[in-house]
Design a protein around this motif. Structure first.
Motif, PDB file in Angstrom:
ATOM      1  N   ASN A   1       0.828  -1.197   0.000  1.00 30.46           N
ATOM      2  CA  ASN A   1       0.000   0.000   0.000  1.00 30.46           C
ATOM      3  C   ASN A   1       0.864   1.248   0.000  1.00 30.46           C
ATOM      4  O   ASN A   1       0.538   2.253  -0.646  1.00 30.46           O
TER       5      ASN A   1
ATOM      6  N   VAL B   1      -5.550  -3.909  -1.046  1.00 31.82           N
ATOM      7  CA  VAL B   1      -6.191  -3.559   0.227  1.00 31.82           C
ATOM      8  C   VAL B   1      -6.972  -4.739   0.784  1.00 31.82           C
ATOM      9  O   VAL B   1      -6.924  -5.032   1.987  1.00 31.82           O
TER      10      VAL B   1
ATOM     11  N   GLY C   1     -10.421   0.595   7.854  1.00 26.33           N
ATOM     12  CA  GLY C   1      -9.958  -0.718   7.418  1.00 26.33           C
ATOM     13  C   GLY C   1     -10.635  -1.838   8.186  1.00 26.33           C
ATOM     14  O   GLY C   1     -11.097  -2.827   7.597  1.00 26.33           O
TER      15      GLY C   1
ATOM     16  N   GLN D   1      -2.573   0.255   7.496  1.00 27.86           N
ATOM     17  CA  GLN D   1      -2.681   0.319   6.048  1.00 27.86           C
ATOM     18  C   GLN D   1      -2.802   1.765   5.586  1.00 27.86           C
ATOM     19  O   GLN D   1      -2.172   2.184   4.618  1.00 27.86           O
TER      20      GLN D   1
ATOM     21  N   ALA E   1      -5.339  -2.660  11.681  1.00 29.74           N
ATOM     22  CA  ALA E   1      -5.804  -2.361  10.321  1.00 29.74           C
ATOM     23  C   ALA E   1      -5.512  -0.916   9.928  1.00 29.74           C
ATOM     24  O   ALA E   1      -5.352  -0.608   8.746  1.00 29.74           O
ATOM     25  N   SER E   2      -5.431  -0.020  10.914  1.00 27.20           N
ATOM     26  CA  SER E   2      -5.197   1.396  10.615  1.00 27.20           C
ATOM     27  C   SER E   2      -3.824   1.637   9.990  1.00 27.20           C
ATOM     28  O   SER E   2      -3.612   2.657   9.329  1.00 27.20           O
TER      29      SER E   2
ATOM     30  N   SER F   1      -4.247  -7.555   2.064  1.00 22.83           N
ATOM     31  CA  SER F   1      -3.376  -7.184   3.183  1.00 22.83           C
ATOM     32  C   SER F   1      -4.159  -6.720   4.408  1.00 22.83           C
ATOM     33  O   SER F   1      -3.773  -7.030   5.542  1.00 22.83           O
ATOM     34  N   THR F   2      -5.252  -5.996   4.190  1.00 25.01           N
ATOM     35  CA  THR F   2      -6.034  -5.535   5.336  1.00 25.01           C
ATOM     36  C   THR F   2      -6.707  -6.696   6.052  1.00 25.01           C
ATOM     37  O   THR F   2      -6.758  -6.734   7.285  1.00 25.01           O
ATOM     38  N   THR F   3      -7.240  -7.659   5.301  1.00 22.14           N
ATOM     39  CA  THR F   3      -7.863  -8.807   5.947  1.00 22.14           C
ATOM     40  C   THR F   3      -6.837  -9.640   6.698  1.00 22.14           C
ATOM     41  O   THR F   3      -7.135 -10.194   7.760  1.00 22.14           O
TER      42      THR F   3
END
Length: 438
Positions: A33, A144, A363, A167, A164-165, A147-149
Protein backbone atom coordinates in the motif's frame (compact mmCIF):
# COMPACT_ATOMS: atom_id res chain seq x y z
CA UNK A 1 14.12 -18.50 44.10
CA UNK A 2 15.40 -19.67 40.70
CA UNK A 3 12.20 -21.43 39.58
CA UNK A 4 10.17 -18.27 38.84
CA UNK A 5 13.06 -16.80 36.87
CA UNK A 6 13.52 -19.94 34.80
CA UNK A 7 9.81 -20.24 34.18
CA UNK A 8 9.40 -16.61 33.17
CA UNK A 9 12.23 -16.62 30.64
CA UNK A 10 10.39 -18.60 27.96
CA UNK A 11 7.29 -16.51 28.49
CA UNK A 12 9.23 -13.28 28.02
CA UNK A 13 10.96 -14.68 24.96
CA UNK A 14 7.62 -15.79 23.56
CA UNK A 15 6.16 -12.35 24.13
CA UNK A 16 9.10 -10.67 22.40
CA UNK A 17 8.90 -13.11 19.50
CA UNK A 18 5.19 -12.50 19.17
CA UNK A 19 5.67 -8.73 19.16
CA UNK A 20 8.50 -8.99 16.63
CA UNK A 21 6.38 -11.23 14.41
CA UNK A 22 3.45 -8.82 14.58
CA UNK A 23 5.65 -5.82 13.80
CA UNK A 24 7.01 -7.70 10.81
CA UNK A 25 3.47 -8.60 9.77
CA UNK A 26 2.38 -4.95 9.84
CA UNK A 27 5.43 -3.91 7.80
CA UNK A 28 4.86 -6.66 5.24
CA UNK A 29 1.18 -5.86 4.90
CA UNK A 30 1.70 -2.12 4.66
CA UNK A 31 4.60 -2.05 2.20
CA UNK A 32 2.48 -2.70 -0.88
CA UNK A 33 0.00 0.00 0.00
CA UNK A 34 2.90 2.33 0.77
CA UNK A 35 4.46 1.73 -2.66
CA UNK A 36 1.12 2.37 -4.35
CA UNK A 37 0.57 5.70 -2.64
CA UNK A 38 4.20 6.76 -2.95
CA UNK A 39 3.80 6.37 -6.69
CA UNK A 40 0.44 8.16 -6.67
CA UNK A 41 1.91 11.00 -4.62
CA UNK A 42 4.88 11.68 -6.87
CA UNK A 43 2.66 11.33 -9.94
CA UNK A 44 0.23 13.90 -8.53
CA UNK A 45 3.01 16.31 -7.55
CA UNK A 46 4.68 16.01 -10.97
CA UNK A 47 1.35 16.14 -12.84
CA UNK A 48 2.23 19.48 -14.42
CA UNK A 49 5.55 18.17 -15.77
CA UNK A 50 4.02 14.87 -16.91
CA UNK A 51 1.21 16.73 -18.65
CA UNK A 52 3.71 18.86 -20.54
CA UNK A 53 5.89 15.91 -21.59
CA UNK A 54 3.23 13.36 -22.48
CA UNK A 55 0.25 15.48 -23.60
CA UNK A 56 1.55 18.32 -25.82
CA UNK A 57 -1.66 20.35 -26.17
CA UNK A 58 -1.36 24.12 -26.23
CA UNK A 59 -3.71 24.83 -23.31
CA UNK A 60 -2.03 24.37 -19.88
CA UNK A 61 -5.42 23.53 -18.32
CA UNK A 62 -5.89 20.87 -21.00
CA UNK A 63 -2.47 19.41 -20.18
CA UNK A 64 -3.38 19.25 -16.50
CA UNK A 65 -6.75 17.63 -17.24
CA UNK A 66 -5.11 14.97 -19.41
CA UNK A 67 -2.41 14.34 -16.79
CA UNK A 68 -4.90 13.87 -13.94
CA UNK A 69 -7.11 11.80 -16.26
CA UNK A 70 -4.19 9.44 -16.90
CA UNK A 71 -3.71 9.40 -13.12
CA UNK A 72 -7.35 8.36 -12.75
CA UNK A 73 -7.47 5.84 -15.60
CA UNK A 74 -5.70 3.27 -13.46
CA UNK A 75 -8.75 3.23 -11.24
CA UNK A 76 -10.78 1.65 -14.05
CA UNK A 77 -8.99 -1.64 -13.44
CA UNK A 78 -9.23 -1.45 -9.65
CA UNK A 79 -12.61 -3.22 -9.42
CA UNK A 80 -11.36 -5.95 -11.78
CA UNK A 81 -8.20 -6.37 -9.73
CA UNK A 82 -10.24 -6.33 -6.54
CA UNK A 83 -12.43 -9.13 -7.86
CA UNK A 84 -9.68 -11.32 -9.35
CA UNK A 85 -7.07 -10.90 -6.62
CA UNK A 86 -9.67 -10.85 -3.84
CA UNK A 87 -11.00 -14.26 -4.96
CA UNK A 88 -7.42 -15.50 -5.26
CA UNK A 89 -6.69 -14.34 -1.69
CA UNK A 90 -9.79 -16.11 -0.33
CA UNK A 91 -8.95 -19.37 -2.10
CA UNK A 92 -5.11 -19.50 -2.21
CA UNK A 93 -4.25 -17.41 0.84
CA UNK A 94 -3.51 -13.78 1.68
CA UNK A 95 0.28 -14.16 1.38
CA UNK A 96 0.27 -15.39 -2.24
CA UNK A 97 -2.11 -12.61 -3.25
CA UNK A 98 0.09 -9.99 -1.56
CA UNK A 99 3.17 -11.20 -3.45
CA UNK A 100 1.23 -10.96 -6.71
CA UNK A 101 0.07 -7.39 -6.08
CA UNK A 102 3.57 -6.23 -5.13
CA UNK A 103 5.04 -7.68 -8.30
CA UNK A 104 2.44 -5.99 -10.48
CA UNK A 105 2.97 -2.66 -8.72
CA UNK A 106 6.70 -2.91 -9.35
CA UNK A 107 6.09 -3.55 -13.04
CA UNK A 108 3.82 -0.51 -13.42
CA UNK A 109 6.19 1.79 -11.54
CA UNK A 110 9.19 0.63 -13.59
CA UNK A 111 7.27 1.26 -16.81
CA UNK A 112 6.59 4.87 -15.82
CA UNK A 113 10.21 5.38 -14.80
CA UNK A 114 11.42 4.22 -18.23
CA UNK A 115 8.58 5.62 -20.37
CA UNK A 116 9.70 7.70 -23.38
CA UNK A 117 8.10 11.12 -23.82
CA UNK A 118 5.86 12.32 -26.64
CA UNK A 119 8.77 14.15 -28.23
CA UNK A 120 10.68 10.86 -28.41
CA UNK A 121 8.07 8.35 -29.64
CA UNK A 122 4.91 10.32 -30.32
CA UNK A 123 1.51 8.87 -29.43
CA UNK A 124 3.14 5.70 -28.05
CA UNK A 125 4.28 7.74 -25.01
CA UNK A 126 0.85 8.38 -23.45
CA UNK A 127 -0.20 4.85 -24.43
CA UNK A 128 2.69 3.36 -22.39
CA UNK A 129 1.84 5.68 -19.50
CA UNK A 130 -1.80 4.61 -19.52
CA UNK A 131 -0.92 0.88 -19.70
CA UNK A 132 1.37 1.30 -16.69
CA UNK A 133 -1.40 3.01 -14.75
CA UNK A 134 -3.84 0.22 -15.69
CA UNK A 135 -1.43 -2.42 -14.35
CA UNK A 136 -0.96 -0.46 -11.14
CA UNK A 137 -4.70 -0.03 -10.75
CA UNK A 138 -5.31 -3.76 -11.20
CA UNK A 139 -2.80 -4.65 -8.50
CA UNK A 140 -3.99 -1.92 -6.13
CA UNK A 141 -7.55 -3.21 -6.42
CA UNK A 142 -6.57 -6.46 -4.74
CA UNK A 143 -3.91 -5.06 -2.41
CA UNK A 144 -6.19 -3.56 0.23
CA UNK A 145 -8.47 -6.58 0.39
CA UNK A 146 -5.67 -9.11 0.84
CA UNK A 147 -3.38 -7.18 3.18
CA UNK A 148 -6.03 -5.53 5.34
CA UNK A 149 -7.86 -8.81 5.95
CA UNK A 150 -4.57 -10.44 6.90
CA UNK A 151 -3.91 -7.71 9.47
CA UNK A 152 -7.47 -7.98 10.76
CA UNK A 153 -7.36 -11.75 11.16
CA UNK A 154 -3.94 -11.80 12.84
CA UNK A 155 -4.59 -8.94 15.28
CA UNK A 156 -5.61 -9.48 18.91
CA UNK A 157 -9.41 -9.19 19.11
CA UNK A 158 -9.24 -5.93 21.10
CA UNK A 159 -6.73 -4.27 18.71
CA UNK A 160 -8.15 -4.94 15.27
CA UNK A 161 -8.80 -1.26 14.60
CA UNK A 162 -5.24 -0.31 15.53
CA UNK A 163 -3.65 -3.03 13.39
CA UNK A 164 -5.80 -2.36 10.32
CA UNK A 165 -5.20 1.40 10.61
CA UNK A 166 -1.55 0.90 9.61
CA UNK A 167 -2.68 0.32 6.05
CA UNK A 168 -3.81 3.94 5.90
CA UNK A 169 -0.91 5.17 8.03
CA UNK A 170 1.42 3.67 5.43
CA UNK A 171 -0.30 5.84 2.83
CA UNK A 172 0.65 8.87 4.87
CA UNK A 173 4.26 7.78 5.26
CA UNK A 174 4.56 7.12 1.52
CA UNK A 175 2.91 10.46 0.72
CA UNK A 176 5.44 12.15 2.99
CA UNK A 177 8.32 10.29 1.31
CA UNK A 178 6.98 11.21 -2.12
CA UNK A 179 6.56 14.85 -1.18
CA UNK A 180 10.05 15.07 0.34
CA UNK A 181 11.47 13.53 -2.82
CA UNK A 182 9.64 16.16 -4.84
CA UNK A 183 10.91 18.96 -2.59
CA UNK A 184 14.50 17.74 -2.88
CA UNK A 185 14.34 17.46 -6.66
CA UNK A 186 12.61 20.82 -7.10
CA UNK A 187 15.13 22.55 -4.85
CA UNK A 188 18.23 21.07 -6.47
CA UNK A 189 17.35 20.77 -10.16
CA UNK A 190 16.56 23.37 -12.78
CA UNK A 191 13.30 23.29 -14.72
CA UNK A 192 15.04 21.86 -17.76
CA UNK A 193 16.68 19.14 -15.65
CA UNK A 194 13.35 18.22 -14.06
CA UNK A 195 11.71 17.93 -17.44
CA UNK A 196 14.64 16.07 -18.95
CA UNK A 197 15.26 13.37 -16.34
CA UNK A 198 14.50 14.60 -12.82
CA UNK A 199 10.84 13.58 -12.84
CA UNK A 200 11.90 9.93 -13.38
CA UNK A 201 13.96 9.74 -10.18
CA UNK A 202 11.02 9.19 -7.75
CA UNK A 203 9.70 6.30 -9.85
CA UNK A 204 13.17 4.73 -10.01
CA UNK A 205 13.37 4.96 -6.20
CA UNK A 206 9.94 3.34 -5.92
CA UNK A 207 11.08 0.44 -8.12
CA UNK A 208 14.30 0.04 -6.13
CA UNK A 209 12.55 -0.54 -2.79
CA UNK A 210 10.41 -3.40 -4.14
CA UNK A 211 12.97 -6.14 -3.28
CA UNK A 212 12.73 -5.19 0.41
CA UNK A 213 8.95 -5.46 0.33
CA UNK A 214 9.15 -8.73 -1.56
CA UNK A 215 11.53 -10.17 1.04
CA UNK A 216 9.25 -9.09 3.90
CA UNK A 217 6.22 -10.69 2.30
CA UNK A 218 8.01 -13.81 1.07
CA UNK A 219 9.40 -14.65 4.50
CA UNK A 220 6.43 -13.72 6.69
CA UNK A 221 4.33 -16.49 8.21
CA UNK A 222 0.64 -16.56 7.40
CA UNK A 223 -0.60 -18.23 10.56
CA UNK A 224 -4.27 -17.52 11.28
CA UNK A 225 -5.29 -17.18 14.89
CA UNK A 226 -7.82 -19.95 14.31
CA UNK A 227 -6.75 -23.05 12.38
CA UNK A 228 -7.10 -22.99 8.61
CA UNK A 229 -8.77 -26.39 8.66
CA UNK A 230 -11.52 -25.22 11.02
CA UNK A 231 -12.26 -22.09 8.99
CA UNK A 232 -14.98 -22.20 6.30
CA UNK A 233 -13.58 -22.69 2.81
CA UNK A 234 -14.02 -19.99 0.19
CA UNK A 235 -16.92 -20.69 -2.20
CA UNK A 236 -16.21 -21.49 -5.84
CA UNK A 237 -17.74 -18.16 -6.89
CA UNK A 238 -16.94 -15.68 -4.10
CA UNK A 239 -18.39 -12.71 -6.01
CA UNK A 240 -21.76 -14.43 -6.39
CA UNK A 241 -21.78 -15.23 -2.69
CA UNK A 242 -20.87 -11.65 -1.75
CA UNK A 243 -23.59 -10.12 -3.92
CA UNK A 244 -26.26 -12.68 -3.08
CA UNK A 245 -25.72 -13.09 0.66
CA UNK A 246 -24.03 -9.83 1.67
CA UNK A 247 -25.72 -7.17 -0.46
CA UNK A 248 -26.35 -4.85 2.47
CA UNK A 249 -22.72 -5.12 3.56
CA UNK A 250 -21.63 -4.18 0.02
CA UNK A 251 -23.82 -1.07 0.02
CA UNK A 252 -22.62 -0.03 3.47
CA UNK A 253 -18.99 -0.61 2.48
CA UNK A 254 -19.40 1.46 -0.67
CA UNK A 255 -20.96 4.32 1.25
CA UNK A 256 -18.18 4.25 3.83
CA UNK A 257 -15.51 4.22 1.12
CA UNK A 258 -17.04 7.00 -0.97
CA UNK A 259 -16.90 9.59 1.80
CA UNK A 260 -13.41 8.65 2.95
CA UNK A 261 -11.75 8.40 -0.46
CA UNK A 262 -13.20 11.66 -1.79
CA UNK A 263 -11.88 13.55 1.23
CA UNK A 264 -8.54 11.75 1.06
CA UNK A 265 -7.78 12.61 -2.54
CA UNK A 266 -8.93 16.22 -2.17
CA UNK A 267 -7.03 16.90 1.08
CA UNK A 268 -3.86 14.85 0.51
CA UNK A 269 -3.45 15.32 -3.25
CA UNK A 270 -5.65 17.97 -4.82
CA UNK A 271 -5.16 20.82 -2.34
CA UNK A 272 -1.52 21.08 -3.42
CA UNK A 273 -2.51 21.47 -7.09
CA UNK A 274 -5.35 23.79 -6.11
CA UNK A 275 -2.94 26.05 -4.25
CA UNK A 276 -0.67 26.42 -7.28
CA UNK A 277 -3.12 26.46 -10.19
CA UNK A 278 -6.14 28.23 -8.64
CA UNK A 279 -4.65 30.37 -5.89
CA UNK A 280 -1.38 31.19 -7.67
CA UNK A 281 0.89 30.07 -4.83
CA UNK A 282 4.53 29.10 -5.51
CA UNK A 283 5.25 25.48 -6.40
CA UNK A 284 7.11 24.70 -3.18
CA UNK A 285 3.89 25.13 -1.18
CA UNK A 286 2.41 22.13 -2.98
CA UNK A 287 5.26 19.90 -1.89
CA UNK A 288 5.21 21.25 1.66
CA UNK A 289 1.46 20.75 2.05
CA UNK A 290 1.96 17.16 0.86
CA UNK A 291 4.60 16.65 3.54
CA UNK A 292 2.27 18.00 6.22
CA UNK A 293 -0.75 15.91 5.23
CA UNK A 294 1.38 12.77 4.84
CA UNK A 295 3.03 13.17 8.25
CA UNK A 296 -0.31 13.77 9.95
CA UNK A 297 -1.91 10.73 8.32
CA UNK A 298 1.01 8.55 9.39
CA UNK A 299 0.82 9.72 13.02
CA UNK A 300 -2.91 10.23 13.55
CA UNK A 301 -4.50 7.31 11.64
CA UNK A 302 -3.21 4.72 14.17
CA UNK A 303 -4.59 6.96 16.94
CA UNK A 304 -7.96 6.78 15.22
CA UNK A 305 -7.66 3.00 14.98
CA UNK A 306 -6.71 2.79 18.66
CA UNK A 307 -9.63 4.99 19.71
CA UNK A 308 -12.04 2.90 17.65
CA UNK A 309 -11.01 -0.15 19.67
CA UNK A 310 -11.82 1.73 22.86
CA UNK A 311 -14.91 3.86 22.16
CA UNK A 312 -16.35 2.06 19.14
CA UNK A 313 -15.77 2.44 15.41
CA UNK A 314 -19.15 3.85 14.40
CA UNK A 315 -19.14 6.63 16.97
CA UNK A 316 -15.68 7.83 15.93
CA UNK A 317 -16.35 7.46 12.19
CA UNK A 318 -19.66 9.31 12.33
CA UNK A 319 -18.46 12.17 14.53
CA UNK A 320 -15.33 12.91 12.51
CA UNK A 321 -17.14 12.58 9.15
CA UNK A 322 -19.75 15.18 10.14
CA UNK A 323 -17.05 17.45 11.56
CA UNK A 324 -15.11 17.26 8.29
CA UNK A 325 -18.22 18.06 6.25
CA UNK A 326 -18.87 21.11 8.43
CA UNK A 327 -15.26 22.30 8.16
CA UNK A 328 -14.48 21.82 4.46
CA UNK A 329 -16.52 24.72 3.05
CA UNK A 330 -15.22 27.35 5.52
CA UNK A 331 -11.69 26.02 4.87
CA UNK A 332 -11.93 26.63 1.11
CA UNK A 333 -13.60 29.99 1.72
CA UNK A 334 -10.70 31.02 3.96
CA UNK A 335 -8.19 29.86 1.36
CA UNK A 336 -9.75 32.03 -1.33
CA UNK A 337 -10.11 35.00 1.00
CA UNK A 338 -6.50 34.77 2.18
CA UNK A 339 -4.52 32.83 -0.47
CA UNK A 340 -1.20 32.59 1.33
CA UNK A 341 1.15 29.71 2.02
CA UNK A 342 0.43 30.02 5.75
CA UNK A 343 -3.31 29.72 5.20
CA UNK A 344 -2.88 26.70 2.92
CA UNK A 345 -0.71 24.89 5.48
CA UNK A 346 -3.11 25.73 8.32
CA UNK A 347 -6.08 24.42 6.34
CA UNK A 348 -4.22 21.25 5.31
CA UNK A 349 -3.18 20.63 8.92
CA UNK A 350 -6.68 21.03 10.37
CA UNK A 351 -8.45 19.01 7.70
CA UNK A 352 -5.79 16.27 7.74
CA UNK A 353 -6.13 15.73 11.50
CA UNK A 354 -9.89 15.23 11.28
CA UNK A 355 -9.61 13.08 8.16
CA UNK A 356 -6.88 10.89 9.66
CA UNK A 357 -8.96 10.21 12.76
CA UNK A 358 -11.83 9.29 10.45
CA UNK A 359 -9.92 6.78 8.32
CA UNK A 360 -8.31 5.11 11.36
CA UNK A 361 -11.20 2.67 11.92
CA UNK A 362 -12.14 2.31 8.22
CA UNK A 363 -9.96 -0.72 7.42
CA UNK A 364 -11.38 -2.71 10.32
CA UNK A 365 -14.94 -1.63 9.53
CA UNK A 366 -14.67 -2.85 5.93
CA UNK A 367 -13.21 -6.21 6.92
CA UNK A 368 -15.73 -6.74 9.70
CA UNK A 369 -18.59 -6.46 7.21
CA UNK A 370 -17.81 -9.89 5.71
CA UNK A 371 -17.12 -13.43 6.99
CA UNK A 372 -13.66 -14.93 6.57
CA UNK A 373 -14.57 -17.12 3.56
CA UNK A 374 -15.26 -14.06 1.36
CA UNK A 375 -13.63 -11.29 3.38
CA UNK A 376 -10.82 -10.43 0.95
CA UNK A 377 -13.21 -10.48 -2.02
CA UNK A 378 -15.87 -8.37 -0.30
CA UNK A 379 -13.48 -5.79 1.14
CA UNK A 380 -11.52 -5.51 -2.12
CA UNK A 381 -14.64 -5.03 -4.24
CA UNK A 382 -16.27 -2.30 -2.13
CA UNK A 383 -13.00 -0.45 -1.54
CA UNK A 384 -11.68 -0.60 -5.11
CA UNK A 385 -15.05 0.29 -6.65
CA UNK A 386 -15.58 3.26 -4.34
CA UNK A 387 -12.02 4.51 -4.79
CA UNK A 388 -12.16 4.01 -8.57
CA UNK A 389 -15.20 6.20 -9.07
CA UNK A 390 -14.97 8.82 -6.33
CA UNK A 391 -11.24 8.91 -5.56
CA UNK A 392 -9.24 8.29 -8.69
CA UNK A 393 -11.21 10.80 -10.72
CA UNK A 394 -11.76 13.25 -7.85
CA UNK A 395 -9.09 15.63 -9.16
CA UNK A 396 -10.49 15.41 -12.70
CA UNK A 397 -14.06 15.96 -11.47
CA UNK A 398 -13.34 19.01 -9.34
CA UNK A 399 -10.98 20.56 -11.92
CA UNK A 400 -13.74 20.19 -14.51
CA UNK A 401 -16.35 21.53 -12.10
CA UNK A 402 -14.26 24.62 -11.42
CA UNK A 403 -13.96 25.26 -15.18
CA UNK A 404 -17.65 24.60 -15.87
CA UNK A 405 -19.22 26.38 -12.88
CA UNK A 406 -16.56 29.09 -12.50
CA UNK A 407 -16.77 28.37 -8.76
CA UNK A 408 -13.58 27.83 -6.78
CA UNK A 409 -15.68 26.18 -4.06
CA UNK A 410 -16.41 23.10 -6.18
CA UNK A 411 -13.95 20.84 -4.26
CA UNK A 412 -15.70 21.58 -0.96
CA UNK A 413 -19.13 20.73 -2.35
CA UNK A 414 -17.74 17.52 -3.80
CA UNK A 415 -16.44 16.36 -0.40
CA UNK A 416 -19.70 17.33 1.32
CA UNK A 417 -21.82 15.50 -1.25
CA UNK A 418 -19.76 12.32 -0.99
CA UNK A 419 -19.72 12.57 2.79
CA UNK A 420 -23.50 12.20 2.91
CA UNK A 421 -23.12 8.62 1.62
CA UNK A 422 -20.77 7.76 4.48
CA UNK A 423 -23.05 9.25 7.12
CA UNK A 424 -25.93 7.12 5.87
CA UNK A 425 -23.76 4.00 5.59
CA UNK A 426 -22.37 4.21 9.13
CA UNK A 427 -25.86 4.79 10.51
CA UNK A 428 -26.89 1.48 8.92
CA UNK A 429 -23.85 -0.52 10.11
CA UNK A 430 -23.53 -2.64 13.23
CA UNK A 431 -20.51 -1.76 15.36
CA UNK A 432 -18.43 -4.92 15.73
CA UNK A 433 -15.46 -3.45 17.58
CA UNK A 434 -16.39 -5.38 20.77
CA UNK A 435 -17.35 -8.62 19.00
CA UNK A 436 -15.28 -11.64 17.95
CA UNK A 437 -14.31 -11.47 14.30
CA UNK A 438 -15.38 -14.99 13.25
Amino acid sequence: MNAPTIASAPANASTQTSRAARTRLVMAAAVGNALEFYDFTVYAFFALVIGKLFFPVHDPVGQLLLAVASFGVGFFTRPVGGLVIGMYADRAGRKKAMLLTLGLMALGTAMIAAAPTFAQVGIAAPVILVIARLIQGFSAGGEVGASTTLLLEQAPSNRRGFYASWQFASQGLSALAGALTGVALTATLTTSELESWGWRVPFIIGTAIVPVGWWLRRTMEEAPRESIEAAPKAPKLPLVTVLREHGRAVLNGLGLTIGGTSAHFIIVFYLSIYGVKTLGLPGWTAMLSGCVSGAILFIVAPIGGYLSDRIGRNKLAQTTRILLMLAIWPAFALLNKSPTAGTLLAVVTALSIVHSLNVGPTGAMLGELFPRSVRATGAAIVYSLGVAIFGGFAQFFVTSLIVITKSVMAPAWYVIGCGVFSVIAVACMRDRSKEMLD
